[in-house]
Design an enzyme around this catalytic site. Structure first.
Site, PDB file in Angstrom:
ATOM      1  N   ASP A   1      26.190   8.206  55.351  1.00  6.64           N
ATOM      2  CA  ASP A   1      25.804   9.344  54.488  1.00  6.64           C
ATOM      3  C   ASP A   1      27.187   9.327  53.373  1.00  6.64           C
ATOM      4  O   ASP A   1      28.277   9.143  53.979  1.00  6.64           O
ATOM      5  CB  ASP A   1      25.664  10.771  55.086  1.00  6.64           C
ATOM      6  CG  ASP A   1      25.217  11.580  54.087  1.00  6.64           C
ATOM      7  OD1 ASP A   1      23.791  12.307  54.088  1.00  6.64           O
ATOM      8  OD2 ASP A   1      25.811  12.229  53.143  1.00  6.64           O
TER       9      ASP A   1
ATOM     10  N   ASN B   1      15.194  17.371  56.579  1.00 10.39           N
ATOM     11  CA  ASN B   1      14.833  18.439  55.790  1.00 10.39           C
ATOM     12  C   ASN B   1      13.671  18.072  54.975  1.00 10.39           C
ATOM     13  O   ASN B   1      13.384  17.069  54.543  1.00 10.39           O
ATOM     14  CB  ASN B   1      15.911  18.712  54.908  1.00 10.39           C
ATOM     15  CG  ASN B   1      17.201  19.148  55.513  1.00 10.39           C
ATOM     16  OD1 ASN B   1      17.231  19.883  56.620  1.00 10.39           O
ATOM     17  ND2 ASN B   1      18.428  18.702  54.938  1.00 10.39           N
TER      18      ASN B   1
ATOM     19  N   GLN C   1      16.325  19.944  51.351  1.00 17.75           N
ATOM     20  CA  GLN C   1      15.996  18.504  50.845  1.00 17.75           C
ATOM     21  C   GLN C   1      16.609  18.242  49.474  1.00 17.75           C
ATOM     22  O   GLN C   1      16.183  18.992  48.497  1.00 17.75           O
ATOM     23  CB  GLN C   1      14.442  18.126  50.972  1.00 17.75           C
ATOM     24  CG  GLN C   1      14.532  16.625  50.827  1.00 17.75           C
ATOM     25  CD  GLN C   1      12.969  16.151  51.139  1.00 17.75           C
ATOM     26  OE1 GLN C   1      12.088  16.803  51.370  1.00 17.75           O
ATOM     27  NE2 GLN C   1      12.695  14.923  51.070  1.00 17.75           N
TER      28      GLN C   1
ATOM     29  N   HIS D   1      14.235  11.063  55.059  1.00 20.51           N
ATOM     30  CA  HIS D   1      15.082  10.493  55.597  1.00 20.51           C
ATOM     31  C   HIS D   1      15.595  11.284  56.957  1.00 20.51           C
ATOM     32  O   HIS D   1      15.308  12.615  56.716  1.00 20.51           O
ATOM     33  CB  HIS D   1      16.509  10.287  54.594  1.00 20.51           C
ATOM     34  CG  HIS D   1      16.887  11.752  54.079  1.00 20.51           C
ATOM     35  ND1 HIS D   1      16.168  11.739  52.916  1.00 20.51           N
ATOM     36  CD2 HIS D   1      17.640  12.446  54.195  1.00 20.51           C
ATOM     37  CE1 HIS D   1      16.843  13.106  52.445  1.00 20.51           C
ATOM     38  NE2 HIS D   1      17.486  13.461  53.125  1.00 20.51           N
TER      39      HIS D   1
ATOM     40  N   HIS E   1      18.633  12.378  59.276  1.00 20.95           N
ATOM     41  CA  HIS E   1      20.116  12.717  59.511  1.00 20.95           C
ATOM     42  C   HIS E   1      20.391  12.340  60.912  1.00 20.95           C
ATOM     43  O   HIS E   1      19.952  13.172  61.930  1.00 20.95           O
ATOM     44  CB  HIS E   1      20.502  13.956  59.106  1.00 20.95           C
ATOM     45  CG  HIS E   1      20.288  14.420  57.756  1.00 20.95           C
ATOM     46  ND1 HIS E   1      21.507  14.331  56.763  1.00 20.95           N
ATOM     47  CD2 HIS E   1      19.380  14.846  56.975  1.00 20.95           C
ATOM     48  CE1 HIS E   1      21.029  14.812  55.600  1.00 20.95           C
ATOM     49  NE2 HIS E   1      19.567  15.026  55.482  1.00 20.95           N
TER      50      HIS E   1
END
Ligand code: 5GP
Ligand code: ZN
Length: 136
Positions: free
Chosen positions: A32, A88, A95, A101, A103
């Site tokens: 990230d 999210n 989001q 995606h 995390h």
């Protein structure tokens, strides 16, 4: 299926360089760019699904298996003390990139990261009411 103006489609396809930790025909796992902690990673499907509402069950099962593999590998490599696995859906839930995606957030004792919520209060009556609404 890709979406033309989607940054995560481009990253997942390798069109935009990223710190890739893992890749196969269905997924790319990247670091990230705004990490909550050291090693914060994202599992990106190569196909475009906006969120949990859109992703198909077959891909989702693969996400679950891959998340376990990555968490085990990263725990050894980073020597972290735990992991948050967070996902999210929609703006109201935080989001910011509308491409599904997951995390993977390594946690270190006393790392000070703010990921969890403050527990609220709920009465027995409210629990019963919610159970009724959601189960029906
Ligand atoms: P969300 O808020 O949608 O659940 O998470 C989006 C995440 O994507 C954020 O943690 C943010 O730091 C990360 N992110 C946004 N743009 C990029 C990018 O271009 N590259 C990478 N590697 N991460 C990104
Ligand atoms: Zn996309």
């Amino acid at each position: 299926m890709k979406k033309d103006d989607c940054i995560f489609c481009k990253i997942a396809a390798g069109e935009i360089p990223s710190g890739t930790l893992y890749e196969d025909e269905d997924f790319r796992v990247i670091l990230d760019r705004g990490p909550a902690t050291k090693g914060h990673a994202l599992i990106l499907p190569k196909n475009h699904f906006e969120d949990l509402y859109e992703i198909d069950e077959e891909t989702l099962k693969k996400v679950a298996v891959l998340s376990k593999k990555m968490v085990e590998k990263m725990t050894k490599a980073l020597k972290c003390d735990g992991f948050n696995v967070v996902q999210n859906n929609k703006e109201a839930a935080g989001q910011t990139v509308p491409h599904y995606h997951l995390h993977l957030i390594p946690r270190y004792k006393n790392d000070g990261a703010h990921i969890l919520w403050n527990p609220g209060d709920i009465t027995d009556e409210e629990i019963q009411e919610l159970v009724k609404i959601i189960k029906e």
